[in-house]
Scaffold this active site. Structure first.
Site: not given
Length: 1166
Positions: A466, A791
């Site tokens: 990320d 996620d």
């Protein structure tokens, strides 16, 4: 059968476990204090939807009424009065589930005794003991041939019991050591457990203030604040909710998210996940009385009259068990990830190392078995032919005990060979190495939840990271803004902004940010103010403070209850909107979100003097070019803030979101900076050197993403790379029918470095695409970082999932393998280093262990066949086993990692465990040791001018000859242990040796004990004291190992075509079979030599079974990506941690639950 009914039954069966609660009386006595009993609450929580609402109306009037009966308040929560809280705990129970009692030390001892090899040894020892006390009548019957020779001397006949006793003693030692290990592991495990439980906190309202309390302190009547990403710690009734969606698959197996609202379905259950929205709930059931508590009780975690009740409950609740599928109470109490059912992700495959080790261990074990059988057969035949054929004796009854004694001796030698052949130290080494690494990784901010993730990380070839919070600091600050047609490059002075615009800006930010986001004064004088909650929102609130305005008064004026409607942030909307009712009854909607998305919904904008002017697509394009792109190219994240006034009559249809959030008026566009963490560029450079590709997957727009990627060094000018947006990525990987095609992904992923504006599904697609790809000869091993609830699937799919400890939600932590406690990318690099170190440590140990094995087996085997006795006696074997396995695994498995580990490319999945270099070392040193030992065995007495120890009769005293052999053997192992510190053919084996005090102390300690054994061991150790000269010769031969190591290092591996590697990945079965067969043979021989008792002793520590258990443990811990949550303690107990001889695997896999429930995903607002 309906879920509701099932839940009901479950509740009832669980009641049996807890007939009484609180002081002596049953709950009903207390009912007078609260207007509702535990039973009523429990039966209420079994209902869902309309039935539940009906029940609340019938019994309490409404949720407010229930709240009053529980003496709580919907706005202020409970008072913080300790006596009141204590009373609630007594009446309604505490919010924790009592763990199973740990096994006692004696139980563990009993379990260790169940080991097959040990049992064989015990039996052999007892028979041998019994026979040594039996004196045949007709004492001097010469009829028994040479069998009875040597038993004449009284003193010696009496010493016959020593060997049997020594074997028994060694068994006792082994058992105690094993039991102690298991016991201490369990203890540590429980410690870790309780630490985790203290760490998880939840927001509740007490005395009108929102405070974070440990989950275990929540009581019935608490007013809890639930938000996106939370894992609910107790059951409750929703009092007020905004757009709340819950994933109840953990309890019901329903994969669709359930909408909750105070007027339709207010029942919230513990153990379920909040996927969207926020709200406040009144806690109505905690601990064993909550829905997931009831299930845990059924699984037998509660105390109660466990055994009987549990069986009964299990029978009655067959249906329940079916319904509750995600909670498997089968093997080891594996509670399969509760998400499994929902996402149907295939189980992760076994980790690379596990696969290779399992195979190697099984093959060596088989070989050992064959060898030991051959040994026994040869010995027995030799003896029988010699005695009855060559000498022509007949079997006389009075000689039976003597013959039996010989057979027992042969049997012990055989078992010894087996014990030596099996590298029982392997599981131990793996356990120690992993456990040590995991402990040390905690210091490097890696909280490992699944042990094998640590080692898989060493093989990683790709990291998908990320951006927000991982590569950047996640401390958002507004640095540019566009207000009233002016682009301010720093924070404007309030006087430069039209007052009307400023007021809308202040209200728009204050009201339309989650009320849990706030800016607190700094902890340290002169530090930066603390940002609490969603970081992007904190950046906006900080912007207000920079404009000399405050958000608190606005929030006091419009408290959360007064918000008319909230559309919370999610990854699809990419925006958040809040509706408030104005004093005149009309409504105003405030909205904030990604600028390019929100500007498309704007039809007007506040102009230069604060007046509203129209905003056409042409104006929008110009704004994109002049304002948004320049901001994005500097790596800023752009956010638009807008509002819209709506009439009260007719009231708009709030459910039709598309109609509501449109036709907006833009107030401002701000550029938020999230600076790159200073240590990240260096960390990324290390990854690239180590052969790991870093890819950035982010929700930000492509310009921001590219700017940050360049700052981090993920992309370098002049490289051939791709930066794609999610849409473009999807367009390229799908065929005409919209299906994803692997070969299309294969064209993209090798060059892809940045994936911007990506959805969680894109992330999952990319990870899956890279893992399934066959373009490169090595299968890619992918690590992924994630923090948001969405996620989860990508984290599960990846080989190693990293969740953010600070910003991560409970859901992400649950799906992950490792939690980064500081959310920092450079911690991932440390994980890679530790992972490679584990792999290397195990290779070092293997190299050392196999050398000893090969030599010991050949010596024991040939020795036994030629001289009918193993030159190394049973007790000596035990000692060699100790150094070889236990101590060596400790010493070699605790080598600290060095930066040099990052300079090589990752080992592939199919790379053999024992490389050619290692094979060269093993055979090279094996040859050296065998030459020395055989020369000593057959001509040693001439060299040293001492009596020969060969062909000694039963019970003869220890000879100097055999003592020298034993001593030399041990010293060679000691020096070879130093050689084993390097496995890539390095010359300097002493490099960094003082950096590992454990290693130094073990080598010196072993040497010290060896001196004592030789000089004072006497009869039990079959040792005769040696003089100085003999010691020096033994030492000289030992040191020769180091010199010989240099000779071996000089021989280039490439010239040795005859060598084969061993221990390939699970894929390459054919290669290793025959080659291991050879190994096995050698090993057998050696075992022989290590004498029966000795061998036994040796191996006692190691044992085949351990091997098998480790294999199964490994399997378990691999699939156990278990539900780790507040209840993990229970799960772990279900796991009965101790029935696995190396429980650490399991232990750590459940142990690392998530830390405090983090805020919503950082990547959220683009």
């Amino acid at each position: 059968m309906s879920t509701t009914a099932t839940m009901g039954e479950m509740a009832n069966s669980a009641v049996e476990f807890y007939p009484k609660r609180g002081g002596g009386g049953a709950e009903t006595n207390h009912a007078g204090d609260f207007g509702v009993t535990l039973e009523e609450l429990r039966s209420l929580m079994e209902l869902r939807g309309p039935e539940a609402l009906q029940k609340i109306q019938d019994s309490f009037g409404d949720a407010e009424g229930l709240c009053q009966r529980l003496k709580s308040s919907t706005s202020d929560g409970l008072s913080d009065n300790p006596t009141d809280l204590e009373k609630r705990r007594q009446v309604f129970g505490q919010n924790f589930i009592p763990p199973k009692k740990p096994k006692t030390f004696l139980q563990l001892v009993w379990e260790a005794l169940q080991d097959v090899t040990l049992i064989i040894l015990e039996i052999a020892a007892i028979i041998s003991l019994g026979l040594s006390f039996y004196q045949p009548p007709g004492h001097e019957s010469e009829g028994c041939g040479k069998a009875s020779g040597g038993a004449e001397d009284e003193g010696e006949a009496e010493a016959g019991w020593i060997e049997g006793a020594a074997i028994l003693l060694s068994v006792i030692c082994v058992v105690l050591v094993t039991a102690f290990n298991d016991w201490s592991k369990e203890k540590q495990f429980r410690g870790l457990q309780s630490r985790i439980e203290l760490e998880q906190r939840f927001a509740v309202v007490r005395n009108g203030n929102v405070i974070q309390i440990p989950v275990a302190e929540m009581v019935v009547g608490d007013m809890a604040q639930v938000k996106y990403g939370d894992l609910l710690p107790a059951d409750g009734v929703l009092i007020q909710g905004n757009d709340l969606k819950i994933d109840e698959s953990a309890l019901t197996g329903e994969s669709d998210h359930v909408r909750k609202s105070a007027d339709k379905d207010p029942m919230l259950l513990s153990g379920t996940h909040v996927m969207e929205g926020s709200g406040r709930m009144l806690v109505t059931a905690v601990g064993v009385n909550s829905q997931s508590g009831i299930i845990f009780t059924l699984l037998g975690a509660g105390e109660g009259e466990e055994e009987k009740k549990e069986k009964k409950a299990k029978k009655q609740d067959g249906a329940v068990a079916m319904e509750m599928q995600p909670l498997k109470s089968a093997e080891g109490g594996e509670v399969e990830e509760r998400e499994k059912k929902k996402s149907n992700v295939p189980k992760k495959e076994k980790s690379v190392l596990q696969g290779k080790l399992t195979k190697l261990a099984v093959q060596i074990g088989k070989a050992g078995l064959v060898m030991s059988a051959i040994t026994v057969i040869i010995l027995v035949l030799y003896f029988v032919i010699e005695t009855f054929v060559v000498e022509g004796q007949s079997w006389l009854p009075e000689c039976t005990p003597i013959y039996v004694q010989y057979f027992v001796k042969f049997f012990i030698i055989g078992v010894t060979v087996l014990v030596v052949a099996v590298p029982e130290g392997l599981p131990l080494a793996v356990t120690i190495s992993l456990a040590y690494s995991v402990k040390k990784m905690m210091k490097d901010n890696n909280l490992v939840r699944h042990l094998d993730a640590c080692e898989t990380m060493g093989n990683a070839t790709a990291i998908c990271s990320d951006k927000t919070g991982t590569l950047t600091t996640n401390r958002m600050t507004v640095v540019q803004s566009y207000i009233n047609d002016q682009h301010f490059r720093e924070i404007p002075d309030p006087s430069q902004i039209n007052p009307n615009t400023l007021e809308k800006l202040v209200n728009g930010i204050s009201v339309n940010c989650a009320y849990t986001s706030k800016i607190m004064p700094p902890d340290v004088e002169g530090g930066l103010p603390k940002q609490v909650g969603n970081k992007t929102e904190c950046g906006l609130l900080g912007f207000l403070l920079d404009l000399k305005r405050d958000y608190a008064p606005v929030r006091e004026q419009i408290p959360e209850e007064k918000l008319y409607k909230v559309y919370t942030f999610n990854s699809v909307r990419k925006s958040m909107s809040t509706v408030v009712q104005m004093p005149d009854g009309s409504f105003r909607l405030y909205s904030k979100g990604a600028s390019e998305i929100l500007l498309k919904k704007c039809s007007s904008i506040l102009g230069a003097n604060g007046e509203v002017r129209s905003f056409k697509p042409r104006d929008r394009d110009e704004m994109l070019k002049k304002v948004i792109e320049p901001m994005a190219c500097e790596g800023l994240r752009t956010i638009c803030i807008a509002y819209r006034d709506l009439p009260c009559d007719p009231e708009p249809d709030w459910e039709n979101e598309a109609e509501i959030v449109t036709d907006l008026t833009c107030i401002t566009v701000v550029g938020i900076e999230d600076p790159v963490r200073p240590e990240v560029p260096e960390a990324i450079r290390k990854c690239q050197k180590a052969g790991i590709t870093v890819r950035m997957v982010t929700g930000d727009n492509i310009n921001t993403a590219r700017a940050i990627a360049a700052k981090c060094g993920i992309i370098q000018p002049g490289d051939d790379f791709l930066c794609l947006e999610g849409k473009e990525f999807n367009r390229r990987i799908r065929n005409e029918k919209g299906e994803i095609e692997q070969e299309r992904i294969d064209k993209i992923w090798p060059k892809l470095r940045v994936l911007a504006r990506s959805s969680p599904t894109d992330k999952h697609t990319l990870v899956k695409g890279i893992i399934d790809s066959t373009v490169l000869e090595q299968r890619q091993v992918v690590a992924v970082t994630g923090d948001g609830t969405n996620d989860g699937p990508a984290l599960k799919k990846a080989d190693v999932g990293f969740a953010m400890g600070i910003a991560g939600t409970d859901v992400a932590k649950e799906a992950s393998d490792i939690i980064l406690t500081d959310d920092n990318f450079s911690s991932i690099v440390k994980a890679v280093m530790w992972g490679r170190n584990v792999y290397d440590s195990i290779s070092k140990f293997l190299q050392f262990q196999l050398t000893v094995n090969v030599v010991a087996v050949i010596v024991a085997f040939t020795g036994a066949c030629i001289t009918q006795d193993s030159p190394l006696k049973a007790v000596q074997m035990l000692w060699v086993n100790l150094i070889m396995d236990t101590f060596a695994s400790l010493a070699l498995a605790t080598e600290p990692p060095t930066e040099a580990l990052l300079l090589r490319k990752p080992y592939g999945r199919n790379n053999p465990l024992i490389s050619l270099t290692m094979m060269k070392n093993i055979l090279g040193h094996g040859v050296y040791q065998l030459v020395i030992i055989f020369s000593l065995l057959f001509v040693g007495e001439k060299i040293f001018d001492i009596d020969s120890g060969r062909n000694a009769p039963l019970h003869s005293p220890p000879s100097e000859h055999y003592t020298i052999i034993f001593n030399t053997f041990v010293l060679m192992q000691l020096f070879n242990e130093i050689n084993a510190r390097k496995i890539h053919g390095e010359r300097n084996v002493f490099d960094g040796i003082f950096g590992n005090p454990i290693f130094c102390s073990i080598v010196l300690g072993t040497f010290g004990v060896q001196i004592v054994i030789v000089q004072f061991g006497g009869k039990p150790f079959s040792c005769a004291p040696l003089n100085m000269e003999q010691w020096l010769w033994c030492l000289f031969v030992g040191v020769g190992e180091l010199l010989w190591g240099q000779v071996i290092a000089t021989v280039p591996t490439s010239h040795l075509k005859c060598l084969k590697e061993a221990g390939h990945g699970p894929g390459t079965d054919e290669m290793t079979e025959d080659e291991l067969a050879e190994d096995e043979e050698e090993i057998d021989h050696a075992e022989r030599e290590l004498r029966r008792g000795q061998i036994l002793w040796f191996r006692g520590l190691n044992r085949i079974q351990t091997q098998m258990e480790v294999v199964s443990t490994f399997k378990r811990s691999g699939s156990f990506q278990g539900a780790v949550r507040r209840r993990s303690s229970v799960l772990s107990q279900l796991h009965d941690v101790t029935n696995i001889s190396t429980p650490t695997h399991v232990v750590l896999s459940t142990a690392n639950a998530s830390a405090a429930p983090g805020n919503a995903g950082g990547e959220s607002v683009p």
